[in-house]
Structures are given as structure tokens and as C-alpha cells.
Motif scaffolding. Sequence first.
Motif: not given
Length: 190
Positions: A178-188
Motif C-alpha cells: 500500500v502506497r500513499a498517493p503522490k503529492p500534487t505540485v502546484a506551480e507558483p
Amino acid sequence: MGATVPATTSSMPRPTPPGPWRAALRADVAANRHDPKGLLLVVAYRLASSARHAGRRSVPMRLAAIPIQVAYRVIVEWTLGVELPPQVVAGPGLRIRHGQGLVVNTGTVLGANVMLRHNVTIGNIRRGPGDTTACPVIGDGVELGAGAVVVGPVRVGAGALVGANAVVSHDIPAGAVVRAPKPTVAEPER
């Protein structure tokens, strides 16, 4: 929430019971021999658990167990920041790595050779007054990564790996990862 792998609860075996506490303690010492803090935690847990069990036999035994229970609570919970109550049923070979911020509910069952890393939380879900679920049953040989959360009346099958920061609220079959979901990266914003 973390990845969820469906499974039926009835297909999961119950973990190995702890057996005689001395045999479990020997397995715990062997499993934590290279980690002094983990060794201290599991030895203290076994002694407190044994004292609690012995205290059920008679009033004098209960009185004799009180100093052990108090010392355990002060050293392990208050000083080291690990909540592993003596009521937890844990199989032999319990391994604790980096023992910090660990929280295990009293109703949890841990199988043999389970590894718990720092900031792991295992417990029930409280939906409101009088509405609380059962605690998880963790199978033999399960490894829980740093920050993993396992909550509710779930079973984690033998040999499963729960990755760092994964959240488990459904049954996990034996051998699953079981893996954690990948983080969402928002551009500045510019």
C-alpha cells in the motif's frame, strides 16, 4: 486517502498469539538487538503487559503490578512519546524503529514479527458519542512505514507492506503493498 485494496475479512487469518511472555520477549530482543531504543520499548511493553496480566490473579498481585504500570507509563508514554498500552495483544518479534510518536489503540491486535516505524497510528474510528468502531488486526510480518495510519475494523494480511504516510481504512490482503498517493505540485502564481 491512501490506496485501498479490497479483500474479504474472512479470508485473513488472525495473527499468531503472543504465547508465553518470556518466549515473546526473547523474540523481541532478537528482533531489536541493533536498536537500543526499540529494545527498551519492547522490553518495557512486555514487562508492563505481563504485570497487568499477573495483576488479574489476586489483589496482592494487582498491588505489586502498580509500580510497574506507573513506571511504564511515565517512561514510555510521557518521556519517550510512545503509546503502546499493555492491553495491546502483540505477537513475538515486535520491532519498533525510531520509536517516536507511535500511537496504538488498546484494542489492536499485532501479529508476530510486525515492524512499526515512527509516527504510526493504529486505532479505531470514533464517529460520535457511543459510536466507535473496532480496532485493526495486523497480520504476521507486516511492516508499517513512517507516518502510516491504520484505522477502523480492518485486517492487514500477513506480509503486507504499508508505505510511509499511507492511510488504510479497508482490509488489505496478505502480501499487498500500500502506497500513499503522490503529492500534487502546484506551480507558483505569477
